[in-house]
Write a protein that holds these residues in place. Structure first.
Motif, PDB file in Angstrom:
ATOM      1  N   LYS A  54       0.843  -1.179   0.000  1.00  0.00           N
ATOM      2  CA  LYS A  54       0.000   0.000   0.000  1.00  0.00           C
ATOM      3  C   LYS A  54       0.882   1.234   0.000  1.00  0.00           C
ATOM      4  CE  LYS A  54      -3.856   2.047   2.598  1.00  0.00           C
ATOM      5  NZ  LYS A  54      -4.705   1.863   3.786  1.00  0.00           N
ATOM      6  N   GLU A  64       1.704  -4.482   3.407  1.00  0.00           N
ATOM      7  CA  GLU A  64       0.565  -4.926   4.205  1.00  0.00           C
ATOM      8  C   GLU A  64       0.751  -6.348   4.724  1.00  0.00           C
ATOM      9  OE1 GLU A  64      -2.045  -3.347   5.246  1.00  0.00           O
ATOM     10  OE2 GLU A  64      -1.833  -1.478   4.162  1.00  0.00           O
ATOM     11  N   THR A 151      -0.071  -7.403  13.237  1.00  0.00           N
ATOM     12  CA  THR A 151       0.044  -7.000  11.837  1.00  0.00           C
ATOM     13  C   THR A 151       0.285  -5.491  11.760  1.00  0.00           C
ATOM     14  OG1 THR A 151      -2.297  -6.446  11.456  1.00  0.00           O
ATOM     15  CG2 THR A 151      -1.682  -8.772  11.293  1.00  0.00           C
ATOM     16  N   ARG A 153      -1.546  -3.351  10.672  1.00  0.00           N
ATOM     17  CA  ARG A 153      -2.771  -2.632  11.046  1.00  0.00           C
ATOM     18  C   ARG A 153      -3.160  -2.930  12.495  1.00  0.00           C
ATOM     19  NH1 ARG A 153      -6.910  -2.655   5.801  1.00  0.00           N
ATOM     20  NH2 ARG A 153      -5.313  -2.390   4.176  1.00  0.00           N
ATOM     21  N   LYS A 165     -12.629  -6.822  11.359  1.00  0.00           N
ATOM     22  CA  LYS A 165     -13.379  -6.311  10.207  1.00  0.00           C
ATOM     23  C   LYS A 165     -13.177  -4.809  10.029  1.00  0.00           C
ATOM     24  CE  LYS A 165     -17.150  -9.702  10.062  1.00  0.00           C
ATOM     25  NZ  LYS A 165     -18.607  -9.924  10.270  1.00  0.00           N
ATOM     26  N   ALA A 167     -10.497  -3.157  10.886  1.00  0.00           N
ATOM     27  CA  ALA A 167      -9.122  -2.927  10.439  1.00  0.00           C
ATOM     28  C   ALA A 167      -8.905  -3.350   8.994  1.00  0.00           C
ATOM     29  CB  ALA A 167      -8.144  -3.675  11.345  1.00  0.00           C
ATOM     30  N   TYR A 168      -9.624  -4.394   8.572  1.00  0.00           N
ATOM     31  CA  TYR A 168      -9.478  -4.918   7.208  1.00  0.00           C
ATOM     32  C   TYR A 168     -10.848  -4.977   6.523  1.00  0.00           C
ATOM     33  CZ  TYR A 168      -4.729  -6.270   8.491  1.00  0.00           C
ATOM     34  OH  TYR A 168      -3.416  -6.248   8.899  1.00  0.00           O
ATOM     35  N   GLU A 170     -11.536  -4.643   3.576  1.00  0.00           N
ATOM     36  CA  GLU A 170     -11.438  -5.281   2.253  1.00  0.00           C
ATOM     37  C   GLU A 170     -11.535  -6.800   2.350  1.00  0.00           C
ATOM     38  OE1 GLU A 170      -7.879  -2.329   2.599  1.00  0.00           O
ATOM     39  OE2 GLU A 170      -9.019  -3.708   3.871  1.00  0.00           O
ATOM     40  N   GLY A 171     -11.379  -7.345   3.559  1.00  0.00           N
ATOM     41  CA  GLY A 171     -11.377  -8.791   3.746  1.00  0.00           C
ATOM     42  C   GLY A 171     -12.782  -9.377   3.798  1.00  0.00           C
ATOM     43  N   TYR A 187      -7.768 -11.943   3.620  1.00  0.00           N
ATOM     44  CA  TYR A 187      -7.419 -10.628   3.075  1.00  0.00           C
ATOM     45  C   TYR A 187      -6.411 -10.820   1.947  1.00  0.00           C
ATOM     46  CZ  TYR A 187      -4.978  -6.139   2.754  1.00  0.00           C
ATOM     47  OH  TYR A 187      -4.380  -4.987   2.299  1.00  0.00           O
ATOM     48  N   PRO A 189      -4.675  -8.556  -0.843  1.00  0.00           N
ATOM     49  CA  PRO A 189      -4.511  -7.173  -1.283  1.00  0.00           C
ATOM     50  C   PRO A 189      -4.796  -6.930  -2.758  1.00  0.00           C
ATOM     51  CG  PRO A 189      -2.750  -7.777   0.183  1.00  0.00           C
ATOM     52  CD  PRO A 189      -3.503  -9.034  -0.102  1.00  0.00           C
TER      53      PRO A 189
END
Length: 215
Positions: A54, A64, A151, A153, A165, A167-168, A170-171, A187, A189
């Motif tokens: 990222k 990431e 991680t 994040r 959820k 924090a991520y 996109e997952g 997740y 990327p």
């Protein structure tokens, strides 16, 4: 007399040209673009951003697929040998090495000649792979069960599914299971080769796997 005037004019012209060129060179040295390590002007970047990474402000690339420990970031595809890992994480409890062969019973023909190493720490396991031509080992698999490893994040074992959820976003839950059931939150990327997978049990993160699929 005419010859002397003409010669003087030529000398004067040469001096003016030399001064102008010196000024241009001086301006180039002081140019912000030339002084910058990246050589980029604002809004432009020549930094190659790896898939699964990222890009942040100021051309700083944050991988990431990584975890953090004592201010150090360790990511998939990072080069790492035993000495380097010991400097970052301390001495491993156990180190196992295996070079793939045609007759080793693993049926991993695409990895013949490659050497895999597994470094085991309390609550952490790191796998590296080196290719036959002798290039340095690189990390391709990370497994985390200890909450002291988070991680990038700031998600760690024991965190709630809702925290994960957030924090991520996109997952996704692979099995779309209910919170009280076991499931994996995946997740990816961008490239479907580098993956971060969170195993969920009792609506909490039980373990984290970060890995890159080997060809």
């Amino acid at each position: 007399m005419k010859i002397n005037i003409k010669a003087s004019a030529i000398i004067l012209l040469g001096a003016l040209l030399t001064s102008a060129l010196t000024g241009c060179q001086s301006n180039q040295v002081k140019s912000p673009e030339a002084a910058s390590p990246s050589g980029n002007s604002e809004g432009q970047s020549t930094v190659v951003v790896k898939e699964g990474s990222k890009q942040k402000e100021g051309n700083v690339v944050l991988k990431e697929l990584a975890f953090m420990f004592k201010g150090k970031t360790i990511a998939i595809s990072d080069t790492a040998n035993e000495e380097q890992l010991e400097q970052m994480l301390g001495k491993a409890e156990h180190v196992k090495s295996h070079t793939y062969r045609a007759d080793d019973g693993t049926n991993m023909d695409t990895l013949i000649g490659f050497t895999e190493k597994v470094y085991t720490y309390p609550g952490l396991k790191i796998k590296t792979i080196s290719i036959p031509d002798g290039k340095q080992d690189s990390i391709f698999h990370i497994q985390i069960t200890d909450p002291k490893y988070a991680t990038v994040r700031n998600i760690k074992a024991g965190d709630s599914l809702d925290t994960l959820k957030n924090a991520y976003p996109e997952g996704r839950l692979v099995g779309e299971g209910a919170p009280e059931e076991e499931d994996d939150f995946r997740y990816e990327p961008s490239n479907y080769v580098d993956v971060m997978s969170f195993h969920i049990k009792d609506a909490k993160v039980e373990s984290i796997q970060i890995y890159s699929l080997l060809d």
